[in-house]
Scaffold this active site. Sequence first.
Site, PDB file in Angstrom:
ATOM      1  N   THR A 100      45.601  45.856  29.959  1.00  0.00           N
ATOM      2  CA  THR A 100      46.813  45.710  29.144  1.00  0.00           C
ATOM      3  C   THR A 100      46.717  44.553  28.160  1.00  0.00           C
ATOM      4  O   THR A 100      47.443  44.538  27.163  1.00  0.00           O
ATOM      5  CB  THR A 100      48.057  45.498  30.028  1.00  0.00           C
ATOM      6  OG1 THR A 100      47.846  44.340  30.851  1.00  0.00           O
ATOM      7  CG2 THR A 100      48.330  46.710  30.898  1.00  0.00           C
TER       8      THR A 100
ATOM      9  N   HIS B 160      42.060  40.678  25.618  1.00  0.00           N
ATOM     10  CA  HIS B 160      41.228  39.464  25.576  1.00  0.00           C
ATOM     11  C   HIS B 160      40.607  39.443  26.966  1.00  0.00           C
ATOM     12  O   HIS B 160      41.329  39.313  27.965  1.00  0.00           O
ATOM     13  CB  HIS B 160      42.097  38.229  25.298  1.00  0.00           C
ATOM     14  CG  HIS B 160      41.366  36.924  25.266  1.00  0.00           C
ATOM     15  ND1 HIS B 160      41.547  35.969  24.275  1.00  0.00           N
ATOM     16  CD2 HIS B 160      40.469  36.384  26.133  1.00  0.00           C
ATOM     17  CE1 HIS B 160      40.781  34.919  24.519  1.00  0.00           C
ATOM     18  NE2 HIS B 160      40.128  35.139  25.651  1.00  0.00           N
TER      19      HIS B 160
ATOM     20  N   CYS C 110      44.707  34.055  23.744  1.00  0.00           N
ATOM     21  CA  CYS C 110      44.314  32.991  22.809  1.00  0.00           C
ATOM     22  C   CYS C 110      45.423  31.956  22.700  1.00  0.00           C
ATOM     23  O   CYS C 110      45.149  30.748  22.643  1.00  0.00           O
ATOM     24  CB  CYS C 110      44.012  33.560  21.429  1.00  0.00           C
ATOM     25  SG  CYS C 110      42.398  34.344  21.303  1.00  0.00           S
TER      26      CYS C 110
ATOM     27  N   HIS D 261      37.694  34.528  21.830  1.00  0.00           N
ATOM     28  CA  HIS D 261      38.339  35.828  21.866  1.00  0.00           C
ATOM     29  C   HIS D 261      37.304  36.952  21.868  1.00  0.00           C
ATOM     30  O   HIS D 261      36.552  37.109  20.899  1.00  0.00           O
ATOM     31  CB  HIS D 261      39.283  36.027  20.674  1.00  0.00           C
ATOM     32  CG  HIS D 261      39.952  37.368  20.708  1.00  0.00           C
ATOM     33  ND1 HIS D 261      41.109  37.602  21.419  1.00  0.00           N
ATOM     34  CD2 HIS D 261      39.597  38.559  20.171  1.00  0.00           C
ATOM     35  CE1 HIS D 261      41.442  38.875  21.307  1.00  0.00           C
ATOM     36  NE2 HIS D 261      40.537  39.480  20.544  1.00  0.00           N
TER      37      HIS D 261
ATOM     38  N   HIS E 102      40.048  38.971  36.907  1.00  0.00           N
ATOM     39  CA  HIS E 102      41.081  38.755  37.924  1.00  0.00           C
ATOM     40  C   HIS E 102      40.402  38.221  39.183  1.00  0.00           C
ATOM     41  O   HIS E 102      39.408  38.798  39.653  1.00  0.00           O
ATOM     42  CB  HIS E 102      41.765  40.070  38.307  1.00  0.00           C
ATOM     43  CG  HIS E 102      42.554  40.714  37.216  1.00  0.00           C
ATOM     44  ND1 HIS E 102      43.932  40.662  37.150  1.00  0.00           N
ATOM     45  CD2 HIS E 102      42.170  41.450  36.143  1.00  0.00           C
ATOM     46  CE1 HIS E 102      44.358  41.350  36.093  1.00  0.00           C
ATOM     47  NE2 HIS E 102      43.303  41.834  35.468  1.00  0.00           N
TER      48      HIS E 102
ATOM     49  N   GLY F 225      43.331  50.446  33.270  1.00  0.00           N
ATOM     50  CA  GLY F 225      44.640  49.811  33.156  1.00  0.00           C
ATOM     51  C   GLY F 225      44.638  48.482  32.423  1.00  0.00           C
ATOM     52  O   GLY F 225      45.540  47.669  32.645  1.00  0.00           O
TER      53      GLY F 225
ATOM     54  N   CYS G 248      47.011  36.968  19.708  1.00  0.00           N
ATOM     55  CA  CYS G 248      46.561  37.359  21.049  1.00  0.00           C
ATOM     56  C   CYS G 248      47.211  36.448  22.091  1.00  0.00           C
ATOM     57  O   CYS G 248      47.134  35.219  21.991  1.00  0.00           O
ATOM     58  CB  CYS G 248      45.032  37.259  21.123  1.00  0.00           C
ATOM     59  SG  CYS G 248      44.382  37.365  22.797  1.00  0.00           S
TER      60      CYS G 248
ATOM     61  N   HIS H 156      39.218  39.168  30.562  1.00  0.00           N
ATOM     62  CA  HIS H 156      39.605  38.245  31.630  1.00  0.00           C
ATOM     63  C   HIS H 156      39.138  38.819  32.951  1.00  0.00           C
ATOM     64  O   HIS H 156      39.043  40.039  33.121  1.00  0.00           O
ATOM     65  CB  HIS H 156      41.123  38.028  31.649  1.00  0.00           C
ATOM     66  CG  HIS H 156      41.903  39.296  31.625  1.00  0.00           C
ATOM     67  ND1 HIS H 156      42.118  40.010  30.455  1.00  0.00           N
ATOM     68  CD2 HIS H 156      42.491  40.012  32.621  1.00  0.00           C
ATOM     69  CE1 HIS H 156      42.822  41.091  30.734  1.00  0.00           C
ATOM     70  NE2 HIS H 156      43.052  41.131  32.043  1.00  0.00           N
TER      71      HIS H 156
ATOM     72  N   ASP I 133      48.421  34.600  37.513  1.00  0.00           N
ATOM     73  CA  ASP I 133      48.973  35.817  36.911  1.00  0.00           C
ATOM     74  C   ASP I 133      50.498  35.791  37.048  1.00  0.00           C
ATOM     75  O   ASP I 133      51.040  35.424  38.091  1.00  0.00           O
ATOM     76  CB  ASP I 133      48.382  37.053  37.595  1.00  0.00           C
ATOM     77  CG  ASP I 133      48.585  38.305  36.773  1.00  0.00           C
ATOM     78  OD1 ASP I 133      47.593  38.846  36.259  1.00  0.00           O
ATOM     79  OD2 ASP I 133      49.755  38.749  36.645  1.00  0.00           O
TER      80      ASP I 133
HETATM   81  P1  5GP Z   1      44.895  43.619  32.657  1.00  0.00           P
HETATM   82  O1  5GP Z   1      45.941  44.630  33.024  1.00  0.00           O
HETATM   83  O2  5GP Z   1      44.693  43.560  31.162  1.00  0.00           O
HETATM   84  O3  5GP Z   1      43.621  43.720  33.422  1.00  0.00           O
HETATM   85  O4  5GP Z   1      45.506  42.214  33.109  1.00  0.00           O
HETATM   86  C1  5GP Z   1      46.438  41.511  32.365  1.00  0.00           C
HETATM   87  C2  5GP Z   1      47.164  40.616  33.329  1.00  0.00           C
HETATM   88  O5  5GP Z   1      47.839  39.621  32.584  1.00  0.00           O
HETATM   89  C3  5GP Z   1      48.216  41.336  34.179  1.00  0.00           C
HETATM   90  O6  5GP Z   1      47.881  41.200  35.561  1.00  0.00           O
HETATM   91  C4  5GP Z   1      49.530  40.634  33.803  1.00  0.00           C
HETATM   92  O7  5GP Z   1      50.377  40.469  34.911  1.00  0.00           O
HETATM   93  C5  5GP Z   1      49.036  39.311  33.243  1.00  0.00           C
HETATM   94  N1  5GP Z   1      49.912  38.737  32.247  1.00  0.00           N
HETATM   95  C6  5GP Z   1      50.480  39.385  31.190  1.00  0.00           C
HETATM   96  N2  5GP Z   1      51.211  38.525  30.454  1.00  0.00           N
HETATM   97  C7  5GP Z   1      51.102  37.309  31.052  1.00  0.00           C
HETATM   98  C8  5GP Z   1      51.636  36.020  30.744  1.00  0.00           C
HETATM   99  O8  5GP Z   1      52.367  35.817  29.778  1.00  0.00           O
HETATM  100  N3  5GP Z   1      51.318  35.006  31.591  1.00  0.00           N
HETATM  101  C9  5GP Z   1      50.509  35.191  32.675  1.00  0.00           C
HETATM  102  N4  5GP Z   1      50.275  34.113  33.449  1.00  0.00           N
HETATM  103  N5  5GP Z   1      49.987  36.393  32.991  1.00  0.00           N
HETATM  104  C10 5GP Z   1      50.270  37.441  32.184  1.00  0.00           C
HETATM  105 ZN    ZN Z   2      42.382  36.365  22.440  1.00  0.00          ZN
END
Ligand code: 5GP
Ligand code: ZN
Length: 113
Positions: free
Chosen positions: A94, A97, A8, A47, A101, A92, A5, A99, A31
């Site tokens: 992606t 795990h 993680c 996790h 924002h 959306g 992950c 989180h 981000d």
């Molecule tokens: P989700 O779309 O799952 O709500 O948010 C995932 C977020 O993780 C996205 O805004 C994406 O830009 C961010 N993200 C994806 N990979 C990485 C990474 O390797 N490092 C950081 N700092 N952010 C990441």
């Molecule tokens: Zn995780």
Amino acid sequence: MADDCLFCRIVRQEIPVPLVYSSPDCVAFRDINPQAPTHILVVPREHVASLNETTDAPMLGKLSLAASEIARAEGIADSGYRTVVNTNRDAGQTVFHIHLHLLGGRAMAWPPG
Ligand code: 5GP
Ligand code: ZN
């Protein structure tokens, strides 16, 4: 902890992303693809794939309280900010795990897209 992950691995600092916040329960980092001048992800150390997979109210509360503390430290508490938890396809999500924002530093539209 899940070996493969992404978040993680960031929690374990196998991927050395600078942390803007760290506590026994969660970490926060910027981000990689910011959608606002301040865009920080608050992540529990444990996790959990998504909001659908938890009943851990203290953990969820700590994510929000960490976000408000970070917002103060970032200087966006008074101007305002948005906290968002995307869950599954229609929102959306992606990274699976959970989180939170933390977005701020500009005016935001409502309803969100
Ligand atoms: P989700 O779309 O799952 O709500 O948010 C995932 C977020 O993780 C996205 O805004 C994406 O830009 C961010 N993200 C994806 N990979 C990485 C990474 O390797 N490092 C950081 N700092 N952010 C990441
Ligand atoms: Zn995780």
